[in-house]
Design a protein around this motif. Structure first.
Motif, PDB file in Angstrom:
ATOM      1  N   PHE A   1       0.856  -1.191   0.000  1.00 56.21           N
ATOM      2  CA  PHE A   1       0.000   0.000   0.000  1.00 56.21           C
ATOM      3  C   PHE A   1       0.891   1.240   0.000  1.00 56.21           C
ATOM      4  O   PHE A   1       1.817   1.348   0.812  1.00 56.21           O
ATOM      5  CB  PHE A   1      -0.940   0.003   1.203  1.00 56.21           C
ATOM      6  N   ASN A   2       0.618   2.139  -0.939  1.00 56.94           N
ATOM      7  CA  ASN A   2       1.407   3.360  -1.087  1.00 56.94           C
ATOM      8  C   ASN A   2       0.591   4.560  -0.625  1.00 56.94           C
ATOM      9  O   ASN A   2      -0.478   4.840  -1.188  1.00 56.94           O
ATOM     10  CB  ASN A   2       1.807   3.572  -2.556  1.00 56.94           C
ATOM     11  N   ILE A   3       1.097   5.270   0.366  1.00 54.63           N
ATOM     12  CA  ILE A   3       0.440   6.495   0.838  1.00 54.63           C
ATOM     13  C   ILE A   3       1.076   7.682   0.125  1.00 54.63           C
ATOM     14  O   ILE A   3       2.275   7.923   0.249  1.00 54.63           O
ATOM     15  CB  ILE A   3       0.588   6.673   2.359  1.00 54.63           C
TER      16      ILE A   3
ATOM     17  N   PHE B   1       5.559   4.963   1.445  1.00 53.85           N
ATOM     18  CA  PHE B   1       5.153   6.372   1.457  1.00 53.85           C
ATOM     19  C   PHE B   1       5.824   7.060   0.278  1.00 53.85           C
ATOM     20  O   PHE B   1       6.942   6.712  -0.126  1.00 53.85           O
ATOM     21  CB  PHE B   1       5.500   7.058   2.777  1.00 53.85           C
ATOM     22  N   ALA B   2       5.118   8.033  -0.284  1.00 53.14           N
ATOM     23  CA  ALA B   2       5.615   8.754  -1.455  1.00 53.14           C
ATOM     24  C   ALA B   2       5.764  10.232  -1.122  1.00 53.14           C
ATOM     25  O   ALA B   2       4.844  10.855  -0.582  1.00 53.14           O
ATOM     26  CB  ALA B   2       4.658   8.585  -2.635  1.00 53.14           C
ATOM     27  N   ASP B   3       6.928  10.757  -1.453  1.00 56.26           N
ATOM     28  CA  ASP B   3       7.151  12.204  -1.370  1.00 56.26           C
ATOM     29  C   ASP B   3       6.631  12.804  -2.669  1.00 56.26           C
ATOM     30  O   ASP B   3       7.381  13.208  -3.546  1.00 56.26           O
ATOM     31  CB  ASP B   3       8.643  12.488  -1.186  1.00 56.26           C
ATOM     32  N   SER B   4       5.298  12.847  -2.784  1.00 59.81           N
ATOM     33  CA  SER B   4       4.652  13.163  -4.058  1.00 59.81           C
ATOM     34  C   SER B   4       5.020  14.534  -4.590  1.00 59.81           C
ATOM     35  O   SER B   4       5.106  14.748  -5.802  1.00 59.81           O
ATOM     36  CB  SER B   4       3.130  13.064  -3.911  1.00 59.81           C
ATOM     37  N   MET B   5       5.215  15.517  -3.720  1.00 61.02           N
ATOM     38  CA  MET B   5       5.533  16.869  -4.164  1.00 61.02           C
ATOM     39  C   MET B   5       7.040  17.085  -4.315  1.00 61.02           C
ATOM     40  O   MET B   5       7.473  18.129  -4.794  1.00 61.02           O
ATOM     41  CB  MET B   5       4.974  17.909  -3.173  1.00 61.02           C
TER      42      MET B   5
ATOM     43  N   GLY C   1       8.558   0.961   2.458  1.00 58.39           N
ATOM     44  CA  GLY C   1       9.137   1.333   1.171  1.00 58.39           C
ATOM     45  C   GLY C   1       9.049   2.829   0.950  1.00 58.39           C
ATOM     46  O   GLY C   1       8.240   3.527   1.569  1.00 58.39           O
ATOM     47  N   ILE C   2       9.869   3.332   0.043  1.00 66.62           N
ATOM     48  CA  ILE C   2       9.884   4.759  -0.280  1.00 66.62           C
ATOM     49  C   ILE C   2       9.830   4.962  -1.790  1.00 66.62           C
ATOM     50  O   ILE C   2      10.487   4.254  -2.561  1.00 66.62           O
ATOM     51  CB  ILE C   2      11.137   5.465   0.294  1.00 66.62           C
TER      52      ILE C   2
ATOM     53  N   LEU D   1      12.817   0.027  -2.243  1.00 62.55           N
ATOM     54  CA  LEU D   1      13.286   1.287  -2.813  1.00 62.55           C
ATOM     55  C   LEU D   1      12.834   1.394  -4.264  1.00 62.55           C
ATOM     56  O   LEU D   1      13.222   0.582  -5.105  1.00 62.55           O
ATOM     57  CB  LEU D   1      14.816   1.358  -2.739  1.00 62.55           C
ATOM     58  N   ASP D   2      12.042   2.415  -4.562  1.00 60.74           N
ATOM     59  CA  ASP D   2      11.527   2.618  -5.921  1.00 60.74           C
ATOM     60  C   ASP D   2      12.498   3.432  -6.768  1.00 60.74           C
ATOM     61  O   ASP D   2      13.225   4.302  -6.268  1.00 60.74           O
ATOM     62  CB  ASP D   2      10.199   3.390  -5.881  1.00 60.74           C
ATOM     63  N   SER D   3      12.451   3.177  -8.075  1.00 63.66           N
ATOM     64  CA  SER D   3      13.241   3.967  -9.021  1.00 63.66           C
ATOM     65  C   SER D   3      12.661   3.781 -10.414  1.00 63.66           C
ATOM     66  O   SER D   3      11.824   2.901 -10.642  1.00 63.66           O
ATOM     67  CB  SER D   3      14.708   3.535  -9.005  1.00 63.66           C
ATOM     68  N   THR D   4      13.108   4.634 -11.342  1.00 59.84           N
ATOM     69  CA  THR D   4      12.728   4.501 -12.748  1.00 59.84           C
ATOM     70  C   THR D   4      13.943   4.789 -13.623  1.00 59.84           C
ATOM     71  O   THR D   4      14.849   5.524 -13.235  1.00 59.84           O
ATOM     72  CB  THR D   4      11.582   5.467 -13.139  1.00 59.84           C
TER      73      THR D   4
END
Length: 533
Positions: free
Chosen positions: A137-139, A168-172, A196-197, A221-224
């Motif tokens: 789940f991603n907040i 959690f996502a640092d969306s901004m 996760g981040i 750890l997410d990346s693209t």
């Protein structure tokens, strides 16, 4: 430690999830070689109101077309908003996931949630876990939440043992390493599972923030690839896998990934322009949704001054949630009524007015335009600061863009002509910068699809300076309006449609001036030749 590459999901916001199968095959081989753990190959959706490529749905049937390396686990993402907008969340899940994990290429399902959706969406974890999927789940937009709010969210998640990882996502993209650590500390007070981040790169800190999170125990750890993703993009996979390999003491094979970038992603980046820049930096700093910047950069109607003005508006009025209507409103700066005190009728009643645009037509026909001015002596108007016509032939200048006015103040102070602008409605810093300049205050109010003309002010459909100029000429009862240098843009340029709509609306007004272009134009307005006048 798990590196999850989500290029084909997050990058789809640029190309409508339309990745070629050739690219995907190369991508899978590169991810395997680089030691990536999970690949999120797209969104899982049941409907769309526009064309979306295969990675916008990422069906099992589509995934089976690829030979997925055994070392890679496959993920898809579901938006909580899609689940919660249906009458029955479980029926929607059944539609999205007709096969359980043993009969599906999918290993992990992540559910992306805004804070207000999070608690209601958590029930999906039970259904997904019964089908054998790993569940994440991603907040989103975590930076806007207090420590108490983050703890409450973690407490909700802890009631669902089926959730394998809480992201959690640092969306901004406005957080720094210290902020990241504080969020993790708040989560850890109530959640003992994996964390996760997903970091955004507005401030150029995505990799730094991701590694800071890993330093305090975050293992997903997410990346693209090249950071491809909405707005300024994300942590770059080619950098993260290097750091991960070093931390894990593993060998790294980067050549296939570099080849993938060179062949596919570098050309796409040139085309779509993701990656951080000064505008994304400001959006991260002020908590503004990056899609505002992404949309403006892609739209040729927005120049540098427009983008800065919109960001300033959103900073003051709130821009955490993207809305096309708010973007349009932010571009039209004069929403409150500005009365003005200058009467253009005193200058231009019964006179011909020549408005000089910035198109190449002025330069191409400069001699003819100068001869006409000297012979017929119209009122000559230059828009903003630019014109190649000699200064002594220009009578007056019109300008109404507050950010451009501020940046051009020094130029205005050195120009001999009076400046007509909505002075009483301008920000204090702009007014102060124009002290000592001969300024004539003609007020303006922006209302969609409307022109209305008064002695000292007007209602305009937008805040374009040509709209302002036409209104002044009409309020001043000009004999007729001549245009030079309004060549127009290409057929596919959104500025063309905007200008065509503007001229069409103006020419439909009962109270209007005769308008004629004296140099070539693509717009649907009357045209004559400067050499016939």
């Amino acid at each position: 430690m798990f590196v999850l590459d989500c290029t084909l999901r997050d990058g789809g916001y640029y190309n409508n999830w339309n990745f070629s199968e050739e690219l995907v095959n190369h991508y899978l081989k590169a991810m395997e070689a680089a030691g990536v753990s999970f690949v999120e190959l797209g969104l899982r959706k049941s409907k769309s109101n526009k064309f979306v490529g295969a990675s916008g749905f990422t069906t099992d049937c589509y995934l089976r077309r690829f030979s997925i390396p055994e070392t890679l686990k496959v993920a898809v993402m579901v938006n909580a908003a899609d689940l919660l907008s249906t009458p029955d969340i479980f029926n929607e899940l059944e539609l999205l996931f007709p096969n359980d994990s043993s009969n599906s290429p999918v290993d992990l399902v992540r559910v992306a949630c805004h804070v207000h959706e999070f608690e209601a969406a958590l029930v999906a974890s039970t259904w997904l876990k019964k089908r054998g999927f790993l569940v994440g789940f991603n907040i989103m937009q975590i930076a806007e939440r207090t420590s108490d709010e983050i703890e409450a969210l973690a407490r909700c998640a802890s009631r669902y043992k089926e959730v394998d990882v809480l992201y959690f996502a640092d969306s901004m993209g406005g957080m720094g390493p210290d902020d990241i650590v504080k969020v993790i500390q708040s989560i850890r007070k109530e959640w003992q599972g994996e964390v996760g981040i997903h970091a955004h790169d507005n401030l150029g800190l995505a990799l730094v923030n991701t590694l800071a999170a890993n330093d305090v125990g975050v293992t997903w750890l997410d990346s693209t690839v090249t950071g491809m993703g909405r707005g300024p993009g994300n942590t770059r996979t080619e950098e993260l896998v290097f750091e991960a390999a070093e931390r894990l003491g593993k060998k790294l094979e980067l050549i296939p990934l570099m080849q993938l970038i060179e062949q596919y992603f570098a050309p796409m980046k040139n085309q779509y322009g993701w990656g951080s820049n000064s505008y994304y930096y400001l959006s991260g700093k002020y908590g503004i949704h990056p899609t505002y910047v992404q949309e403006m950069i892609a739209d040729s109607r927005y120049d540098e001054a427009d983008i800065l003005a919109v960001l300033d508006y959103l900073k003051m009025n709130g821009g955490a949630k993207f809305s096309p209507s708010i973007l349009n409103e932010a571009r039209n700066f004069y929403r409150s009524e500005s009365k003005g005190n200058w009467k253009p009728v005193d200058l231009i009643k019964g006179r011909q007015v020549l408005i000089l645009g910035a198109g190449p037509g002025v330069k191409e026909h400069l001699g003819g335009i100068e001869d006409f001015i000297r012979r017929e002596k119209p009122i000559v108007v230059a828009l903003n600061t630019k014109s190649i016509i000699p200064e002594e032939l220009i009578d007056i200048r019109f300008a109404c863009h507050p950010v451009r006015l501020l940046s051009d103040c020094n130029e205005y102070m050195g120009l001999p002509q009076p400046l007509v602008t909505p002075f009483s409605a301008l920000p204090v810093n702009v007014c102060k910068a124009l002290e000592g300049k001969s300024v004539l205050d003609f007020g303006v109010n922006v209302q969609e699809n409307k022109f209305c003309f008064s002695e000292t002010n007007a209602v305009l459909p937008n805040s374009l300076v040509i709209s302002y100029a036409l209104a002044i000429c009409t309020s001043g009862k000009a004999k007729r309006v001549l245009l030079a240098g309004f060549d127009g843009y290409g057929a596919d340029d959104p500025r063309t449609l905007e200008m065509e709509s503007l001229f069409s609306l103006y020419l439909s007004q009962e109270e209007r001036c005769e308008v004629t272009s004296i140099t070539p134009t693509r717009y649907s307005i009357p045209v004559t030749s400067v050499y016939l006048l």
